[in-house]
Design an enzyme around this catalytic site. Structure first.
Site, short mmCIF file in Angstrom:
data_model
loop_
_atom_site.label_atom_id
_atom_site.label_comp_id
_atom_site.label_asym_id
_atom_site.label_seq_id
_atom_site.Cartn_x
_atom_site.Cartn_y
_atom_site.Cartn_z
CB CYS A 204 36.36 42.15 43.33
SG CYS A 204 36.16 40.40 43.27
CG ASN B 203 31.34 41.49 34.80
OD1 ASN B 203 30.17 41.46 34.43
ND2 ASN B 203 31.67 41.57 36.08
CD GLN C 261 34.80 42.77 31.01
OE1 GLN C 261 35.79 42.41 30.36
NE2 GLN C 261 34.90 43.36 32.19
CB SER D 94 35.06 50.67 29.86
OG SER D 94 36.07 50.97 30.80
#
Ligand code: PLP
Length: 384
Positions: free
Chosen positions: A325, A150, A178, A198
């Site tokens: 993050c 990612n 990804q 996802s």
């Protein structure tokens, strides 16, 4: 995309695709419970089963191998929840793999990567020999290696890894979150036993993901969530029909994106060329490795990621600091640490990730914003 904003953070989440939005809105009217036998229930069921076929087609497998979850994190936790004796994780896995791996009762071993973030096949074969051995029981060891990273976009040689893993009787978990829509995914060709997807990373809504079982996988994987017979007794809880409908539509669109891989790569290359022209000291991380067509991780030593990302945002560009993050804060990236990137460089890494709505105007706008940001740093940066 709003005209005043340039969104280059698709690896965090992709904007909802029009087809996914339409599918979600239509499905919101299919209010039946998919477990009910009446017409409303059957209507909801048919929406879910259509989505299952669409997601299965994206990874060239049969719909019965697809089990829906709330997202990739749940699917990864599920695969890692089995009573594995040993779990081998590549050092560049997402926290959604590392954390459940480390929490499991299995012994956890990290698979080292080279300076490009790639699993070195010779070293991996030695590790398997040492850690798993020739006579591993069928369900004894699980190896987790992502298809694409990612942060860097680096693509792992999964088919070769699968051959080694199966040679030692172990199972392979592949986080393909990804890679979907950016790399052709064929479960049988890859050799994954468990593959994870996802919805929101491919332009579907949040709240949907899938665990895709390979042909030789242990179909007896016990449910992680119990309390109902949904998903053929594999995952309890009333299904989110609308989220799954959107996931299915996004899967079709992601498959169509495969014909645009060269276009995305050209935009990515142009972005890297423009930023390097503006700031010649810029490093493109893992530039020479096989990389996703949409991902660029760059670092300009001395220009901290956090400050750059905030300044880019103020100039209309959404990018990311590349490292974990999820808390809104940037921590030192374990991925870059595993690749041997110096801490000074790692704390300057900025990730740009492109996607279905990105065009040349976005690249030009990012270039302008980058030059403005670097110039505004009071002569601190040399902008060519
Ligand atoms: N794996 C990778 C490689 C990711 O990038 C992410 C999301 O950032 C996840 C797993 C978790 O996905 P989800 O948001 O669907 O739980």
């Amino acid at each position: 995309m709003s005209l005043s904003r340039t969104y280059l953070d698709y690896n965090a989440t992709a904007p909802l695709r029009p087809a996914a939005r339409e599918a979600v809105l239509n499905a919101l009217d299919a209010f039946g419970n998919a477990s009910s036998v009446h017409a409303e229930g059957r209507g909801a069921r048919s929406v879910i089963e259509r989505a299952r076929k669409e997601v299965a087609a994206l990874v060239s497998t049969d719909a019965r191998n697809v089990a829906f979850t709330s997202g990739a994190t749940e699917a990864l936790n599920w695969a890692l929840s089995a009573p594995w004796k040993k779990v081998l994780l590549s050092a560049v896995e997402h926290p959604a793999v590392i954390a459940p791996g480390e929490r499991s009762s299995a012994r956890t071993v990290f698979i080292p990567v080279d300076a490009n973030g790639l699993v070195d096949l010779e070293r991996f074969a030695e590790l398997l020999r040492d850690q798993v051995g020739e006579d591993s029981e069928q369900d004894g060891a699980l190896v987790a290696v992502q298809l694409a990273n990612n942060e860097t976009g680096v693509v792992q040689p999964i088919a070769e890894i699968a051959r080694l893993v199966h040679g030692y009787g172990a199972k392979l978990l592949v986080d393909a979150v990804q890679a979907a829509g950016r790399v052709n995914i064929d479960v049988a060709a890859l050799g994954s036993d468990y593959l994870v997807l996802s919805s929101h990373k491919m332009g579907g809504p949040t709240g949907a993901g899938a665990l895709v079982l390979g042909s030789a996988a242990d179909n007896e994987l016990k449910p992680l969530i119990v309390g109902g017979g949904q998903e053929r007794n594999k995952r309890a809880g009333t299904e989110s029909v609308a989220a799954l409908a959107g996931f299915g539509a996004a899967a079709i669109a992601a498959q169509d994106d495969l014909s645009r891989v060269n276009d995305f790569a050209a935009l990515r290359d142009e972005l890297e060329a423009r930023l390097t022209a503006a700031t010649p000291a810029l490093a493109v991380i893992a530039r020479s490795a096989p990389r996703l067509c949409n991902t660029s991780l760059v670092a300009l030593e001395g220009a901290s990621s956090e400050t750059t990302v905030i300044a880019l945002d103020l100039n209309g560009v959404a990018a990311s600091a590349g490292s974990a993050c999820s808390s809104g804060k940037t921590a030192r990236s374990p991925v870059l640490a595993a690749m041997g990137v110096s801490p000074d460089m790692a704390k300057c890494a900025v990730r740009f990730s492109l996607g279905w709505a990105t065009d040349q105007k976005d690249i030009a706008a990012c270039d302008v914003a980058w030059r403005r940001v670097m110039k505004s740093r009071g002569g601190e940066r040399q902008v060519a």
